[in-house]
Design a protein around this motif. Structure first.
Motif, short mmCIF file in Angstrom:
data_model
loop_
_atom_site.label_atom_id
_atom_site.label_comp_id
_atom_site.label_asym_id
_atom_site.label_seq_id
_atom_site.Cartn_x
_atom_site.Cartn_y
_atom_site.Cartn_z
N ILE A 1 71.56 6.15 -43.08
CA ILE A 1 69.99 5.98 -43.22
C ILE A 1 69.57 4.65 -43.95
O ILE A 1 68.67 4.09 -43.70
CB ILE A 1 69.28 7.03 -43.62
N PRO A 2 70.07 4.39 -45.06
CA PRO A 2 69.68 3.08 -46.07
C PRO A 2 70.05 1.95 -45.28
O PRO A 2 69.28 1.00 -45.16
CB PRO A 2 70.65 3.41 -47.17
N THR B 1 64.66 4.87 -44.23
CA THR B 1 64.47 6.03 -45.39
C THR B 1 62.93 6.02 -45.58
O THR B 1 62.08 5.52 -44.68
CB THR B 1 64.54 5.27 -46.73
N LEU C 1 62.81 19.24 -62.17
CA LEU C 1 62.33 18.52 -61.57
C LEU C 1 62.98 17.15 -61.69
O LEU C 1 62.45 15.99 -61.48
CB LEU C 1 60.58 18.30 -61.74
N THR D 1 63.97 2.29 -59.03
CA THR D 1 63.01 2.88 -59.72
C THR D 1 62.59 4.19 -59.13
O THR D 1 62.71 4.26 -57.71
CB THR D 1 61.78 1.80 -59.74
N ARG E 1 46.46 20.21 -58.27
CA ARG E 1 47.06 19.56 -57.31
C ARG E 1 47.39 20.04 -55.91
O ARG E 1 47.11 19.58 -55.00
CB ARG E 1 48.64 18.91 -57.81
N TYR E 2 47.47 21.38 -56.07
CA TYR E 2 48.04 22.08 -54.60
C TYR E 2 46.60 23.21 -54.40
O TYR E 2 46.80 23.69 -53.35
CB TYR E 2 49.12 23.02 -54.87
N VAL F 1 59.43 7.24 -50.85
CA VAL F 1 60.63 7.31 -51.98
C VAL F 1 60.96 5.63 -52.03
O VAL F 1 61.60 5.01 -51.02
CB VAL F 1 61.73 8.18 -51.46
N ASN F 2 60.59 5.20 -53.17
CA ASN F 2 60.72 3.71 -53.23
C ASN F 2 61.94 3.57 -53.98
O ASN F 2 62.10 2.69 -54.99
CB ASN F 2 59.54 3.02 -53.72
N VAL F 3 63.18 4.34 -53.87
CA VAL F 3 64.37 4.31 -54.53
C VAL F 3 65.30 3.21 -54.25
O VAL F 3 66.27 3.22 -54.77
CB VAL F 3 64.94 5.73 -54.83
N LEU F 4 65.02 2.48 -53.07
CA LEU F 4 66.09 2.10 -52.17
C LEU F 4 66.11 0.46 -52.76
O LEU F 4 67.34 -0.24 -52.46
CB LEU F 4 65.68 2.09 -50.86
N LYS F 5 65.33 -0.08 -53.35
CA LYS F 5 65.65 -1.39 -53.87
C LYS F 5 66.83 -1.56 -54.64
O LYS F 5 67.02 -0.68 -55.54
CB LYS F 5 64.26 -1.94 -54.91
N GLY F 6 67.43 -2.52 -54.22
CA GLY F 6 68.72 -2.68 -55.06
C GLY F 6 69.91 -2.08 -54.51
O GLY F 6 70.97 -2.15 -55.05
N MET F 7 69.76 -1.18 -53.43
CA MET F 7 70.92 -0.39 -52.99
C MET F 7 71.79 -1.25 -52.19
O MET F 7 72.97 -0.75 -51.75
CB MET F 7 70.56 0.69 -52.24
N PRO G 1 54.73 12.10 -60.28
CA PRO G 1 53.34 11.84 -60.29
C PRO G 1 52.86 12.42 -61.86
O PRO G 1 53.73 13.29 -62.47
CB PRO G 1 52.84 12.80 -59.35
N ARG G 2 51.94 12.03 -62.30
CA ARG G 2 51.39 12.33 -63.42
C ARG G 2 51.09 13.90 -63.61
O ARG G 2 50.62 14.46 -62.55
CB ARG G 2 50.06 11.70 -64.04
N GLY G 3 51.68 14.67 -64.62
CA GLY G 3 51.46 16.19 -64.71
C GLY G 3 50.30 16.40 -65.26
O GLY G 3 49.47 15.81 -66.05
N LEU H 1 72.49 -0.12 -59.73
CA LEU H 1 71.46 -0.62 -58.80
C LEU H 1 70.21 -1.02 -59.52
O LEU H 1 69.29 -0.43 -60.21
CB LEU H 1 70.65 1.00 -58.21
N GLU I 1 67.57 -2.85 -59.23
CA GLU I 1 66.09 -2.66 -59.26
C GLU I 1 65.58 -1.27 -58.72
O GLU I 1 64.44 -1.15 -58.52
CB GLU I 1 65.81 -3.47 -57.77
N GLY J 1 55.47 23.10 -57.31
CA GLY J 1 55.69 21.86 -56.94
C GLY J 1 55.96 20.84 -58.04
O GLY J 1 56.71 21.11 -58.77
N VAL J 2 55.42 19.66 -57.77
CA VAL J 2 55.56 18.66 -58.84
C VAL J 2 54.29 18.27 -59.43
O VAL J 2 53.30 18.79 -59.05
CB VAL J 2 55.92 17.44 -58.12
N GLY J 3 54.19 17.54 -60.59
CA GLY J 3 52.93 17.39 -61.24
C GLY J 3 52.19 18.48 -61.82
O GLY J 3 51.04 18.05 -62.03
#
Lengths: 212, 212
Positions: free
Chosen positions: A195-196, A201, B78, B160, B183-184, A205-211, B164-166, B156, B158, A55-57
């Motif tokens: 979608i954007p 979206t 990742l 970002t 986490r899982y 995922v807060n990646v869209l600012k500024g797109m 998550p913290r690992g 882009l 803005e 997974g992640v983290g």
């Protein structure tokens, strides 16, 4: 117990991965075993799927790069996905051939965890900054350990997976004018948008600012 | 207009990808441009993120393999995700350096779509089975076309994104005994279990049959 066999990871796989670490070769070895057990060669085109239970983290996800490289199930060809279970395991599914799961044995995870390499990693030091002899030692441990000591393997006789049917059809977003594959066209007050532009979206995922 | 420049895709990138096709080198060129515009070298460790606007159920996703290879933003580390917008576009985000988006111009998509290569692909013929001269022609078109004709690019400011913290913490599933990153871990009647044992898998993925 099966005899240890020095496994070679091709130079191009290290090149792709970008740094030297023990989990990439673990994934590479998983991939080699999976292909052999299912009786298939590395897949150049499509038609097979790799799943990582990572997974992640958490660390150790580098396993996936090795698995992709060994099997040919690349992310770009839509042949690799994460299942997000937080486990050091991979599945290879080849339709009509079957599915196999490989888990890095807990005993080996314990043994590996004692390596100095992870003392550095836990301090946040990147693999390329760890002394080469420390890295070499842990990579050699991975390459020199027998398959039987590394992996628990099981066939998954009922495993199945499919991608949705593909289509080349696309149209232009009525707002930005860019091409969008039809599956992802959304409607806003009767007009097709991407979608954007539609602001549809995912909220995670807060990646869209500024797109815009 | 900027002059065409013959771009070389290293052999190891083709090796990784597994077959010859035009969208892998498109992604590779996107990655090279993105690195240059942000003023960074290929990323060997971590600390940058690639996003593909591709989704599933449509072609041309091979772009992602080229982008990963060029930037070092691999799926295994990742550092690569799909945004699932169904667009032939990639974003590279390097914290403190910025984010850049590259979209394959609609005009070039139209031009590319007329290539014989896609006549074969629309019949479901895999890239490795398409006559080499047909494939060579479309790949050369991608490699010989100038950046300005290929890509619309935009910064882009803005943009970002964060992972998550690992954490290295893990525990054993009380049912199957396998290690799970914390986490899982999920709770079932007071006991920690892994997601498959807890039957807390995502309903969209029916891949679990036969895993118990």
């Amino acid at each position: 117990m099966d005899p240890p066999a020095k496994i070679m990871v091709p130079d191009w796989v290290w090149e792709f991965h970008g740094h030297t670490c023990p989990f990439m070769p673990i994934g590479y070895r998983m991939g080699i075993v999976a292909l052999r057990e299912l009786g298939v060669d590395r897949i150049g085109d499509h038609g097979a799927f790799g799943f990582s239970e990572m997974g992640v983290g958490h660390p150790q996800t580098c396993m996936m790069d090795g698995f992709m490289a060994a099997t040919g199930c690349t992310y770009g060809k839509l042949m690799m996905e994460r299942l997000n279970y937080g486990k050091v395991a991979c599945i290879l599914f080849v339709p009509k051939k079957g599915a196999i799961r490989l888990y890095l044995k807990s005993e080996f995870q314990d043994r590996l965890g004692k390596e100095e390499f992870f003392t550095y990693r836990k301090k946040g030091i990147e693999p390329s900054q760890i002394p080469a002899e420390v890295t070499r030692k842990v990579v050699d441990l991975v390459l020199d350990t027998s398959e039987g000591e590394l992996f628990k393997q099981e066939m998954l006789p009922e495993f199945t997976f499919n991608r949705p049917r593909g289509s080349f059809s696309k149209m232009k977003c009525s707002r930005c004018g860019e091409y969008v594959f039809e599956r992802y066209v959304r409607m806003v007050e009767g007009r097709p948008e991407c979608i954007p532009c539609a602001e549809y979206t995912q909220t995670w995922v807060n990646v869209l600012k500024g797109m815009q």
